[in-house]
Design an enzyme around this catalytic site. Structure first.
Site, mmCIF file in Angstrom:
data_model
loop_
_atom_site.group_PDB
_atom_site.id
_atom_site.type_symbol
_atom_site.label_atom_id
_atom_site.label_comp_id
_atom_site.label_asym_id
_atom_site.label_seq_id
_atom_site.Cartn_x
_atom_site.Cartn_y
_atom_site.Cartn_z
ATOM 1 C CG ASP A 111 6.125 -0.763 -7.554
ATOM 2 O OD1 ASP A 111 7.065 -0.608 -8.348
ATOM 3 O OD2 ASP A 111 6.297 -0.918 -6.324
ATOM 4 C CD1 TRP A 151 4.643 2.831 -4.617
ATOM 5 C CD2 TRP A 151 3.947 3.135 -6.712
ATOM 6 N NE1 TRP A 151 5.739 2.775 -5.426
ATOM 7 C CE2 TRP A 151 5.343 2.952 -6.721
ATOM 8 C CE3 TRP A 151 3.293 3.331 -7.917
ATOM 9 C CZ2 TRP A 151 6.095 2.981 -7.894
ATOM 10 C CZ3 TRP A 151 4.036 3.357 -9.094
ATOM 11 C CH2 TRP A 151 5.421 3.180 -9.085
ATOM 12 N N GLY A 193 0.760 -1.243 0.000
ATOM 13 C CA GLY A 193 0.000 0.000 0.000
ATOM 14 C C GLY A 193 0.788 1.289 0.000
ATOM 15 C CG ASP A 234 -0.766 -6.740 -4.968
ATOM 16 O OD1 ASP A 234 0.137 -5.907 -5.189
ATOM 17 O OD2 ASP A 234 -0.536 -7.958 -4.827
ATOM 18 C CG ASP A 285 -3.307 -13.444 -11.208
ATOM 19 O OD1 ASP A 285 -2.793 -12.478 -11.815
ATOM 20 O OD2 ASP A 285 -2.854 -14.602 -11.266
ATOM 21 C CE LYS A 297 8.545 -3.189 -9.698
ATOM 22 N NZ LYS A 297 8.720 -3.471 -8.249
#
Length: 209
Positions: free
Chosen positions: A124, A65, A63, A83, A99, A164
């Protein structure tokens, strides 16, 4: 031989010292993870999130971000996070556990976004690393491709994307695809990113597709 050992030892000490600094700083500031400093630094340079914006945070747990995003977006903003791992609630963040690679999870996420266009997509995400480049890199690239697909589905004109990416096979092609979709793309390596990590962040602004 002793030189090699000393070099490895020094390198390990530097890494531990580096990690320890950001872990302590995260605890001091109430952040759930040291990763919060990465998006803070990106925000400082690129001003992606403003009050009232709608933000999607992919790969959000634990958490860090989302904490930064919800503070920047403010009471009139909206943060939707996703997530595969569980995440403790954050006030102002709508969290979906699942997922992201599964169609049903994507559909659930799109339902939460609704008809409103998203201003910023953050990712990320990273796969569980096996240590085998031939396995890890394709998995990592698949995730960032899904994140870009998400942009195509929900991002508002002139919207922003921070993702990322691990440098390696597929990186150049991915960079090209991002450049085709956005007016400006910058590569960032935040100070809080581990020096030896292959991770970089692509910060794309001015969505144009």
């Amino acid at each position: 031989m002793s030189g090699k050992k000393r070099t490895a030892s020094s390198s390990r000490w530097m890494q531990e010292h580096f990690d320890d600094h950001y872990v302590k700083l995260a605890q001091k500031r109430g952040f759930r993870s040291r990763a919060a400093f990465k998006i803070e630094e990106i925000q400082e340079k690129d001003k992606l999130i403003r009050p009232g914006m709608t933000v999607v945070d992919l790969g959000a747990a634990p958490g860090g971000w989302s904490q930064v995003a919800v503070k920047l977006a403010g009471d009139k903003g909206k943060v939707i996070a996703c997530d595969i791992l569980p995440m403790d609630p954050i006030v102002g963040v709508d969290f979906l556990q699942g997922d992201f690679r599964e169609e049903k999870v994507l559909d659930a996420l799109l339902t939460r976004v609704g008809d409103a266009k998203v201003d910023v997509v953050l990712s990320d995400m990273a796969p569980n690393m096996s240590g085998t480049g031939g396995v890890d890199q394709p998995r990592a690239m698949y995730l960032v491709e899904l994140a870009l697909d998400m942009c195509h589905q929900v991002l508002a004109p002139n919207g922003c994307f921070a993702v990322k990416v691990f440098q390696g096979e597929g990186f150049d092609e991915y960079m090209k695809a991002v450049k085709e979709a956005f007016k400006t793309v910058k590569t960032r390596k935040p100070d809080s990113s581990r020096p030896r990590s292959r991770e970089v962040y692509l910060v794309a602004t001015g969505y144009k597709l």
